[in-house]
Design a protein around this motif. Sequence first.
Motif, PDB file in Angstrom:
ATOM      1  N   LEU A  41      32.077  35.551  45.243  1.00 44.49           N
ATOM      2  CA  LEU A  41      31.322  36.479  46.095  1.00 44.49           C
ATOM      3  C   LEU A  41      32.204  37.633  46.568  1.00 44.49           C
ATOM      4  CD1 LEU A  41      28.834  37.237  47.817  1.00 44.49           C
ATOM      5  CD2 LEU A  41      29.810  35.789  49.627  1.00 44.49           C
ATOM      6  N   ILE A  42      33.348  37.292  47.162  1.00 51.55           N
ATOM      7  CA  ILE A  42      34.228  38.351  47.666  1.00 51.55           C
ATOM      8  C   ILE A  42      34.705  39.226  46.518  1.00 51.55           C
ATOM      9  CG2 ILE A  42      36.416  38.840  48.840  1.00 51.55           C
ATOM     10  CD1 ILE A  42      34.127  37.764  50.683  1.00 51.55           C
ATOM     11  N   ASP A  43      35.007  38.591  45.364  1.00 53.40           N
ATOM     12  CA  ASP A  43      35.501  39.354  44.221  1.00 53.40           C
ATOM     13  C   ASP A  43      34.445  40.311  43.655  1.00 53.40           C
ATOM     14  OD1 ASP A  43      37.970  38.227  44.496  1.00 53.40           O
ATOM     15  OD2 ASP A  43      37.850  36.925  42.745  1.00 53.40           O
ATOM     16  N   LEU A  44      33.162  39.954  43.791  1.00 54.37           N
ATOM     17  CA  LEU A  44      32.103  40.888  43.377  1.00 54.37           C
ATOM     18  C   LEU A  44      32.202  42.185  44.181  1.00 54.37           C
ATOM     19  CD1 LEU A  44      28.854  38.739  42.995  1.00 54.37           C
ATOM     20  CD2 LEU A  44      29.805  40.283  41.291  1.00 54.37           C
ATOM     21  N   PHE A  45      32.398  42.028  45.480  1.00 53.42           N
ATOM     22  CA  PHE A  45      32.521  43.214  46.335  1.00 53.42           C
ATOM     23  C   PHE A  45      33.842  43.937  46.067  1.00 53.42           C
ATOM     24  CE2 PHE A  45      29.456  40.717  48.976  1.00 53.42           C
ATOM     25  CZ  PHE A  45      28.431  41.648  48.999  1.00 53.42           C
ATOM     26  N   VAL A  46      34.923  43.184  45.880  1.00 63.04           N
ATOM     27  CA  VAL A  46      36.211  43.809  45.585  1.00 63.04           C
ATOM     28  C   VAL A  46      36.096  44.628  44.295  1.00 63.04           C
ATOM     29  CG1 VAL A  46      38.616  43.394  44.914  1.00 63.04           C
ATOM     30  CG2 VAL A  46      37.605  42.094  46.807  1.00 63.04           C
ATOM     31  N   TYR A  47      35.461  44.048  43.270  1.00 57.18           N
ATOM     32  CA  TYR A  47      35.300  44.717  41.983  1.00 57.18           C
ATOM     33  C   TYR A  47      34.570  46.041  42.155  1.00 57.18           C
ATOM     34  CZ  TYR A  47      33.807  45.525  37.166  1.00 57.18           C
ATOM     35  OH  TYR A  47      33.573  46.087  35.940  1.00 57.18           O
ATOM     36  N   ARG A  48      33.561  46.039  43.040  1.00 62.07           N
ATOM     37  CA  ARG A  48      32.785  47.263  43.238  1.00 62.07           C
ATOM     38  C   ARG A  48      33.567  48.334  44.009  1.00 62.07           C
ATOM     39  NH1 ARG A  48      27.625  48.990  42.662  1.00 62.07           N
ATOM     40  NH2 ARG A  48      26.926  50.628  44.059  1.00 62.07           N
ATOM     41  N   TYR A  49      34.369  47.911  44.965  1.00 63.69           N
ATOM     42  CA  TYR A  49      34.940  48.890  45.896  1.00 63.69           C
ATOM     43  C   TYR A  49      36.424  49.178  45.713  1.00 63.69           C
ATOM     44  CZ  TYR A  49      30.402  48.450  48.019  1.00 63.69           C
ATOM     45  OH  TYR A  49      29.045  48.451  48.207  1.00 63.69           O
ATOM     46  N   ILE A  50      37.124  48.374  44.917  1.00 61.40           N
ATOM     47  CA  ILE A  50      38.555  48.628  44.735  1.00 61.40           C
ATOM     48  C   ILE A  50      38.748  49.995  44.067  1.00 61.40           C
ATOM     49  CG2 ILE A  50      38.741  47.455  42.470  1.00 61.40           C
ATOM     50  CD1 ILE A  50      41.426  46.612  44.740  1.00 61.40           C
ATOM     51  N   GLY A  51      39.670  50.763  44.586  1.00 62.45           N
ATOM     52  CA  GLY A  51      39.927  52.087  44.019  1.00 62.45           C
ATOM     53  C   GLY A  51      38.993  53.165  44.522  1.00 62.45           C
ATOM     54  N   ILE A  66      32.114  37.713  58.561  1.00 63.32           N
ATOM     55  CA  ILE A  66      32.743  36.763  57.632  1.00 63.32           C
ATOM     56  C   ILE A  66      33.096  37.485  56.336  1.00 63.32           C
ATOM     57  CG2 ILE A  66      32.409  34.620  56.344  1.00 63.32           C
ATOM     58  CD1 ILE A  66      30.206  33.940  58.503  1.00 63.32           C
ATOM     59  N   LEU A  67      32.143  38.275  55.850  1.00 66.45           N
ATOM     60  CA  LEU A  67      32.356  39.003  54.596  1.00 66.45           C
ATOM     61  C   LEU A  67      33.268  40.198  54.807  1.00 66.45           C
ATOM     62  CD1 LEU A  67      28.621  39.236  53.556  1.00 66.45           C
ATOM     63  CD2 LEU A  67      30.297  37.534  52.804  1.00 66.45           C
ATOM     64  N   GLY A  68      32.967  40.943  55.858  1.00 65.95           N
ATOM     65  CA  GLY A  68      33.631  42.222  56.075  1.00 65.95           C
ATOM     66  C   GLY A  68      35.115  42.096  56.327  1.00 65.95           C
ATOM     67  N   SER A  69      35.512  41.082  57.070  1.00 67.11           N
ATOM     68  CA  SER A  69      36.932  40.966  57.386  1.00 67.11           C
ATOM     69  C   SER A  69      37.733  40.576  56.150  1.00 67.11           C
ATOM     70  CB  SER A  69      37.167  39.977  58.537  1.00 67.11           C
ATOM     71  OG  SER A  69      36.718  38.696  58.202  1.00 67.11           O
ATOM     72  N   VAL A  70      37.214  39.642  55.364  1.00 65.69           N
ATOM     73  CA  VAL A  70      37.919  39.237  54.136  1.00 65.69           C
ATOM     74  C   VAL A  70      37.977  40.403  53.147  1.00 65.69           C
ATOM     75  CG1 VAL A  70      37.918  37.639  52.186  1.00 65.69           C
ATOM     76  CG2 VAL A  70      37.214  36.846  54.438  1.00 65.69           C
ATOM     77  N   LEU A  71      36.866  41.112  53.032  1.00 66.39           N
ATOM     78  CA  LEU A  71      36.814  42.231  52.095  1.00 66.39           C
ATOM     79  C   LEU A  71      37.776  43.348  52.518  1.00 66.39           C
ATOM     80  CD1 LEU A  71      35.517  43.479  49.604  1.00 66.39           C
ATOM     81  CD2 LEU A  71      33.713  44.392  51.100  1.00 66.39           C
ATOM     82  N   ALA A  72      37.794  43.656  53.812  1.00 63.12           N
ATOM     83  CA  ALA A  72      38.711  44.684  54.313  1.00 63.12           C
ATOM     84  C   ALA A  72      40.153  44.296  53.995  1.00 63.12           C
ATOM     85  CB  ALA A  72      38.527  44.867  55.819  1.00 63.12           C
ATOM     86  N   TYR A  73      40.480  43.053  54.234  1.00 66.14           N
ATOM     87  CA  TYR A  73      41.835  42.562  53.975  1.00 66.14           C
ATOM     88  C   TYR A  73      42.189  42.725  52.498  1.00 66.14           C
ATOM     89  CZ  TYR A  73      45.890  39.466  54.156  1.00 66.14           C
ATOM     90  OH  TYR A  73      47.154  38.959  54.067  1.00 66.14           O
ATOM     91  N   GLU A  74      41.266  42.323  51.633  1.00 65.39           N
ATOM     92  CA  GLU A  74      41.508  42.407  50.186  1.00 65.39           C
ATOM     93  C   GLU A  74      41.652  43.846  49.705  1.00 65.39           C
ATOM     94  OE1 GLU A  74      41.807  40.170  47.449  1.00 65.39           O
ATOM     95  OE2 GLU A  74      42.373  38.861  49.108  1.00 65.39           O
ATOM     96  N   LEU A  75      40.942  44.766  50.359  1.00 60.45           N
ATOM     97  CA  LEU A  75      40.974  46.167  49.944  1.00 60.45           C
ATOM     98  C   LEU A  75      42.057  46.953  50.680  1.00 60.45           C
ATOM     99  CD1 LEU A  75      37.106  46.876  49.830  1.00 60.45           C
ATOM    100  CD2 LEU A  75      38.623  46.571  47.857  1.00 60.45           C
TER     101      LEU A  75
END
Length: 178
Positions: A41-51, A66-75
């Motif tokens: 799930l998180i990787d789907l969002f990372v794939y879309r927004y990385i770069g 829950i989603l936003g904090s992990v995604l922000a960290y990953e990006l």
Amino acid sequence: NTDPASYICAAIRSVPDWPKPGVTFRDITPVLQNPRSFRVLIDLFVYRYIGQRLDLVAGVDARGFILGSVLAYELNLGFVPVRKKGKLPFRTVAEEYTLEYGNAAVEMHTDAVRPGQRVLLIDDLIATGGTMLAAAKLLQRLGANVVEAAAIIELPELGGAQAVKATGLPLYTVCRFN
Ligand code: PRP
Ligand code: HPA
């Protein structure tokens, strides 16, 4: 169907007659509980927004945190919360929206974003769209450039996704349920 999105949508639990008769609640807790689906799930969002050129992720109280904090960290981005009214301690701005019964409001700190910052807005689910639209308005009032709104689930019958797109805000969702 074993593509990542189908895998996530199949992992969402549908609970009939909750919170009231006739409503089927789409429950994301099984997706979060399983380490594989959580990562996909998180990787789907990372794939879309990385770069993409982004400055911040804004997550909506409570499941959007829950989603936003992990995604922000990953990006490698900062995270800012869009909270239910009355939870934030510093100077706030509020935006009201209508619920089935009465009104609700979301709040942000006035210094949560600087004018011109590029913000990704995320929540778990878009139903009527009231919450997402209020959150986007709040961010825009603070001068943010809301680049996209994202959610795991949209419920097309309730029209929220259409309402968001009608404002010109791009919307990305992974699953659609009726
Ligand atoms: C749910 C969901 C979204 C919103 C969607 O949150 O997590 O934020 O409702 O509905 P809408 O599109 O009709 O506005 P809820 O208000 O139940 O709060 P919670 O996350 O604290 O459970
Ligand atoms: N699931 C989770 N949150 C919701 C739903 C749902 O089906 N409908 C409105 N908010």
